[in-house]
Design an enzyme around this catalytic site. Sequence first.
Site, short mmCIF file in Angstrom:
data_model
loop_
_atom_site.label_atom_id
_atom_site.label_comp_id
_atom_site.label_asym_id
_atom_site.label_seq_id
_atom_site.Cartn_x
_atom_site.Cartn_y
_atom_site.Cartn_z
N GLY A 14 96.62 -61.43 86.71
CA GLY A 14 95.89 -60.91 85.53
C GLY A 14 95.85 -61.82 84.26
N SER A 16 94.24 -64.19 83.21
CA SER A 16 93.02 -64.50 82.53
C SER A 16 92.65 -63.53 81.65
CB SER A 16 92.03 -64.65 83.78
OG SER A 16 92.16 -63.50 84.54
N GLY A 17 93.41 -62.27 81.66
CA GLY A 17 93.11 -61.06 80.62
C GLY A 17 93.99 -61.12 79.48
N SER A 132 100.59 -47.48 81.94
CA SER A 132 99.96 -47.05 81.02
C SER A 132 100.35 -45.64 80.37
CB SER A 132 98.33 -47.10 81.18
OG SER A 132 97.58 -46.47 79.95
N TYR A 145 91.97 -43.61 86.12
CA TYR A 145 92.87 -44.54 85.54
C TYR A 145 94.32 -43.78 85.38
CZ TYR A 145 94.50 -47.81 82.20
OH TYR A 145 95.15 -49.12 81.68
N ALA A 147 95.69 -41.50 87.00
CA ALA A 147 96.27 -41.12 88.17
C ALA A 147 96.88 -42.43 88.56
CB ALA A 147 95.55 -40.38 89.11
N SER A 148 96.01 -43.57 88.80
CA SER A 148 96.54 -44.96 89.25
C SER A 148 97.67 -45.39 88.43
CB SER A 148 95.30 -45.91 89.24
OG SER A 148 95.13 -46.22 88.02
N LYS A 149 97.68 -45.04 87.34
CA LYS A 149 98.77 -45.61 86.47
C LYS A 149 100.24 -44.66 86.64
CE LYS A 149 96.97 -49.36 84.64
NZ LYS A 149 97.68 -50.76 85.14
N1 LIG Z 1 94.38 -52.87 76.77
C1 LIG Z 1 94.95 -51.76 76.73
O1 LIG Z 1 94.74 -51.02 75.75
C2 LIG Z 1 95.81 -51.44 77.97
C3 LIG Z 1 96.53 -50.35 77.77
C4 LIG Z 1 97.46 -49.69 78.75
C5 LIG Z 1 97.62 -50.74 80.04
N2 LIG Z 1 96.81 -51.42 80.08
C6 LIG Z 1 96.93 -52.35 81.47
O2 LIG Z 1 97.33 -53.66 81.12
C7 LIG Z 1 96.84 -54.63 82.21
C8 LIG Z 1 96.00 -55.75 81.56
O3 LIG Z 1 95.17 -55.25 80.74
P1 LIG Z 1 94.41 -56.05 79.65
O4 LIG Z 1 94.20 -55.28 78.37
O5 LIG Z 1 95.00 -57.34 79.54
O6 LIG Z 1 92.72 -56.17 80.52
P2 LIG Z 1 91.98 -57.30 80.64
O7 LIG Z 1 92.00 -58.27 79.43
O8 LIG Z 1 90.50 -56.92 80.99
O9 LIG Z 1 92.36 -58.15 81.90
C9 LIG Z 1 92.82 -57.45 83.27
C10 LIG Z 1 92.77 -58.45 84.38
O10 LIG Z 1 93.01 -57.89 85.46
C11 LIG Z 1 92.36 -58.93 86.44
N3 LIG Z 1 91.42 -58.04 87.54
C12 LIG Z 1 90.94 -57.03 87.30
N4 LIG Z 1 90.38 -56.72 88.47
C13 LIG Z 1 90.90 -57.49 89.27
C14 LIG Z 1 91.02 -57.60 90.92
N5 LIG Z 1 90.42 -56.86 91.70
N6 LIG Z 1 91.85 -58.54 91.59
C15 LIG Z 1 92.54 -59.44 90.52
N7 LIG Z 1 92.48 -59.37 89.28
C16 LIG Z 1 91.93 -58.42 88.68
C17 LIG Z 1 91.18 -59.45 85.51
O11 LIG Z 1 90.98 -60.74 86.08
P3 LIG Z 1 89.57 -61.70 85.67
O12 LIG Z 1 89.23 -61.45 84.37
O13 LIG Z 1 89.57 -62.95 86.03
O14 LIG Z 1 88.30 -60.91 86.59
C18 LIG Z 1 92.04 -59.84 84.16
O15 LIG Z 1 92.93 -60.96 84.28
C19 LIG Z 1 96.20 -53.61 82.97
O16 LIG Z 1 96.93 -53.26 84.07
C20 LIG Z 1 95.82 -52.58 82.09
O17 LIG Z 1 95.39 -51.23 82.77
C21 LIG Z 1 95.97 -52.09 79.08
#
Ligand SMILES: NC(=O)c1ccc[n+]([C@@H]2O[C@H](COP(=O)([O-])OP(=O)(O)OC[C@H]3O[C@@H](n4cnc5c(N)ncnc54)[C@H](OP(=O)(O)O)[C@@H]3O)[C@@H](O)[C@H]2O)c1
Length: 247
Positions: A14, A16-17, A132, A145, A147-149
């Site tokens: 991830g 790219s996120g 999360s 979401y 439940a998965s976390k």
């Molecule tokens: N932001 C928040 O408030 C928050 C809070 C708690 C937990 N989190 C957790 O933190 C992590 C990162 O979140 P983020 O905020 O950085 O979100 P994000 O910017 O949307 O990034 C999500 C990342 O997951 C990748 N991804 C999604 N589905 C995928 C799949 N099927 N196979 C491979 N890669 C996949 C995406 O890849 P592409 O973009 O390249 O498709 C992207 O790199 C997640 O696990 C999220 O649940 C986030």
Amino acid sequence: METGLAGKRVLVTGASGGIGSACARAFAAEGAEVIAHYHRGRERAEALGAVTVLGADLTDEEQVDHLFAEAGRLDVCAAVAGIWPAEDVPVWELSLERWRATLDANLTATFLTARAFLRQLEGDGSLVLVGSTAGLFGEAGHADYAASKSAIIGGLLLSLKNEVVRRSPRARVNAVAPGWTESPMTRGHVSDEQVRRVSRTMALRKVAQPDDVARQVVVLASPHLSGHVTGQVVTVAGGMEGRVVHE
Ligand SMILES: NC(=O)c1ccc[n+]([C@@H]2O[C@H](COP(=O)([O-])OP(=O)(O)OC[C@H]3O[C@@H](n4cnc5c(N)ncnc54)[C@H](OP(=O)(O)O)[C@@H]3O)[C@@H](O)[C@H]2O)c1
């Protein structure tokens, strides 16, 4: 302080996120050799600069195994990839399709990532999972979401903690549980009013930045800073105590 990560080979899923790219940059700043994973956002992973970039859909067993074969030997894996379906849907209206897709993209993808990482592990190694606060406090409208976390930072983490030492006696696995963090995932969902609402149970009244989370991931991955820390969940949510249920 020295992290001991210089020269270590680190895969960030991830990358790219929002949070993943901050993790990739933070590991690179420690002198680690970073392999940045993406799913659809190749250009965003490439924009990180001096890293190897590899793509895979982490819900697909073959693609995960191919990713790890391409990545080669790894010391650290930060399993950051995940999804948060934005639409608020109570359980009585939640489709089985969305439930399965969320469990697949978060829990199954993390399982496949952990499995592939452990299969190649030789010396000390460190795996950092991403949960999360939804997995700690629940999240109305997002039971899939939450439940998965919960599963990631509960049963999966605690089982892995005792299993990884069978692969390597000093291997460790920990997790971070971020609260609201500004990233593409939450874009459009963090208006001033929403920040005021969600921060009402937080001692530090702010939405996190990706770097806030990334620094904790680096600390947990570091053999120097966290060499005797395993099976732990570090919540990065400004002291959040739960959810506001009623206004
Ligand atoms: N932001 C928040 O408030 C928050 C809070 C708690 C937990 N989190 C957790 O933190 C992590 C990162 O979140 P983020 O905020 O950085 O979100 P994000 O910017 O949307 O990034 C999500 C990342 O997951 C990748 N991804 C999604 N589905 C995928 C799949 N099927 N196979 C491979 N890669 C996949 C995406 O890849 P592409 O973009 O390249 O498709 C992207 O790199 C997640 O696990 C999220 O649940 C986030």
